[in-house]
Enzyme design. Sequence first.
Site, mmCIF file in Angstrom:
data_model
loop_
_atom_site.group_PDB
_atom_site.id
_atom_site.type_symbol
_atom_site.label_atom_id
_atom_site.label_comp_id
_atom_site.label_asym_id
_atom_site.label_seq_id
_atom_site.Cartn_x
_atom_site.Cartn_y
_atom_site.Cartn_z
ATOM 1 C CD GLU A 173 27.138 68.203 36.950
ATOM 2 O OE1 GLU A 173 28.378 68.310 36.893
ATOM 3 O OE2 GLU A 173 26.352 68.783 36.206
ATOM 4 C CB CYS B 112 29.674 68.721 33.780
ATOM 5 S SG CYS B 112 28.786 70.205 34.197
#
Lengths: 542, 542
Positions: B270, B307
Amino acid sequence: MSESTFSIAGQSLIGAASMNGENGVFKGVNARTGEALEPAFGGASASDLARACALAEAAFDLYRETSLEARAVFLETIGQQIESIGDALIERCMAETGLPRARLEGERARTTGQLKLFAAVLRQGDYVDARIDPAQPERKPMPRVDLRLRNIAVGPVAVFGASNFPLAFSVAGGDTASALAAGCPVVVKAHSAHPGTSELVGRAIQRAVAQCGLPEGVFSLLFDSGIDIGRALVADPRIKAVGFTGSRAAGVALMKIANARKEPIPVYAEMSAINPVVLLPHALAARGELIARQFAAALTLGAGQFCTNPGLVLAVEGETLRAFELAAGAALADAAAQTMLTPRIHANYCAGVERLSRTAQVESLAASEQDNKQDKMQGGPFDAQPALFAASAQAFLADEALRAEVFGPASLIVRCSDLNELHAVLDSIEGQLTVSVHLEPADHEACRTILPTLERKAGRVLANGLGTGVEVGYAMVHGGPFPATSDARTTSVGGRAIERFLRPVSYQDWPDDLLPAALRGANPQRLARRVNGVLRREDCGH
Amino acid sequence: MSESTFSIAGQSLIGAASMNGENGVFKGVNARTGEALEPAFGGASASDLARACALAEAAFDLYRETSLEARAVFLETIGQQIESIGDALIERCMAETGLPRARLEGERARTTGQLKLFAAVLRQGDYVDARIDPAQPERKPMPRVDLRLRNIAVGPVAVFGASNFPLAFSVAGGDTASALAAGCPVVVKAHSAHPGTSELVGRAIQRAVAQCGLPEGVFSLLFDSGIDIGRALVADPRIKAVGFTGSRAAGVALMKIANARKEPIPVYAEMSAINPVVLLPHALAARGELIARQFAAALTLGAGQFCTNPGLVLAVEGETLRAFELAAGAALADAAAQTMLTPRIHANYCAGVERLSRTAQVESLAASEQDNKQDKMQGGPFDAQPALFAASAQAFLADEALRAEVFGPASLIVRCSDLNELHAVLDSIEGQLTVSVHLEPADHEACRTILPTLERKAGRVLANGLGTGVEVGYAMVHGGPFPATSDARTTSVGGRAIERFLRPVSYQDWPDDLLPAALRGANPQRLARRVNGVLRREDCGH
């Protein structure tokens, strides 16, 4: 429909159009004789490819949101269109592949059966994996949002036709059927070993697209005698996943192209397997000769040109194994030679058999009659003679070359000194599509010891059977760790094959009218949906 | 438990052992001051790594077949052991990360919550995807075999701790929890930005392994100040999957290592996202200032080190957007500076802000006060000042550098001439974790036009919200197309995260006593199983 509907023009199909490719010319080949078959096929150009991908991209958003029922009908229509070609398809396919009529009629039924399976998967709708975690505005310390999930199609998919399944794993085969079911437009690169078959089936899909009123970009079919178009197809940024069945070298090459893209994409390559068959001692003693006959039949089925062909036999050495070897050798000596799919496959097979024959520590059990046999049976130039070899476990463990697949009716018996050594041999092999164990009740304890290794090595483990014959159902895994496939998390046969072409999307706090039907409050598609993690069927009390 | 149980020794944990690494020495760093924290940590060696992987491999077959309940209890025990560390964990973590107490207490609750979620997933058992296609001995032309499918664990998993979630995405974070749930032993490479936190949590897992009587190889924790151990871990043939959260460069490097292995393995990385926020015209007119304040709060949350941080805003230019810009700028000017996780992250952030400030076609809306502010607030040397920029859509489309993530509280407003241009900007961006749309009922038609693009770009699409705050539930997708992640088919948060560490295996014609419990006739685990494709709950009439 007129007879000319089913004629072969040697053309690529780009959406609704047919076009004479101008990038080189090639012809199909009669597998029995090596003679060229009419008509000539023109290779697709880079601009043909670009147009097919642009049409697929343009069709994607509309096609992926067609109703489940609309896509189910589309798949069924493809099957009907294939059936409507009738014997012209079977005859062309027999000429191009050398496969017998009964096999190809069966394969056609398998192909339409796969399309029907995915139609059923669509109508049921569980593959959508619809999930709802309802909002909890009163939750402390933070309110919980409304969160809903569904699977959507990944995008246009490239499919490569396979040489050994001209119908069931080619233009309208399992990869195409599952990708279309998922909602992905498909661009097929036809296998040059059966171009006429490919065009006939491609036109059937093209007619189904028109009949169902779908955007033309849902399907295109490209011909190329070389590898340029296939490589460019995987590299095209509009393609989002790849389905492939073929050799390890070709599969690995496609994986590399996919990984080198600016946006890497998944490649589902089904490549190489030798499908070990383990004969446990009590089974070998009780019915070694019966297993030998079953083994010989599986080894020679379709001239051994199955991904699940039993290329390796493991057993503890001794009298019972010797009897098995004799029985298997005898059964193979009686087997008729069969035409291989292409002259090149035949040449590779002969080279592989030759290589094993010349290996010092390998004993030939049934390959020596190769030349005599060919004369005796008046076989064709591209017929394969079954070959059976034996080697000690020590020799097998020491020589990596003995683990390489010889595509065709060749197998190697590995004589192990005991079950521990047999387990060590199993541990040493790479990933497989299938592993079979033949066992009696008295073998169960021994089997329990090796079963964890079998599960780690293969996508399918069989008891008292052989891997040939891949049932198209919901519980099938036709997959396995590398190099059997490029992605052990998936299957290329059966209901779960659709998962390869899906990705999950989560919707947070959306107004009901903007949500996809699968996630709306009223559940218009009557899907089973997971609410706070618990699956709720519309027709079930909870 | 004595106080010394929770002391930090600077040691890697290899199974049940603790060892002083001898491959270099490093220390944690106080994020506020830059001063070194005691004790020193010894870097793990290649042989430490080999031993951790060997133990994981040795533990795998036993651990993966522990009962669902046993693994659920294990996960809960890990959570209890983490809680039992008490304030020592929070204080060490505050020092190492600069994150405030409330955030870390919340993150600890999130970490134990994740462990509980996967315990619930295990007890429910649907993730096994047990399927049975019963034999049909009478079927013509061929009898149908008995075929059963279940998901099994892929093998030992490598997990990389993340800098920005020292608890929830590090040693006992989502990757570890979901891999352990799946039945995979885990070898964690600790993030060197919070080694003390990592050791404390690692020892909690080590105690849970012992308390639950599991094989020691189920968990190991390795320290390294550099990248050698991480690279070697991904390359080790015993490792079968990788979980990673971090930068795009590091994630892509791990993907390359994994793909270059003899047996390639999946990497779940990720990586990078700018999480576009679309402000549709009626929403902007109706509540632009409110959205601006919400946006500023989300942008500065955790010093922007999420994120899902909103790094891009898209709207049609005009008076209402100008009002939004002013309100957002004012809200950011009022925001307190916050310490960043590491001096390096701070330096990278400052460089990214500086780069945007100097770009000719980019206007600074809220970065100019950076220096004054720092004096005024008496901030530390590694504090981040929020930054807001604006550019035209033309400039954005022309300059790829404007699409790069600046990790921290910086965002770029893209002024579009109309909704078509806004759509073109959306089309131009790479894959994202989230995309948000702010809309009023009068915006629904416009939203319908762009929604298909949003679905294709992101793993999660939000209405009237912002991506920060990732709910841990069953319907969450924390994922998205590359480069948001390396594998758009998966999520790293929520119930479906377990799927990353599973592969299906099919069992053909096995005697009942050799089948895994999940597939036995008596269904001793009372799993919901799919029979001929239809899910049957034990407690449901059909």
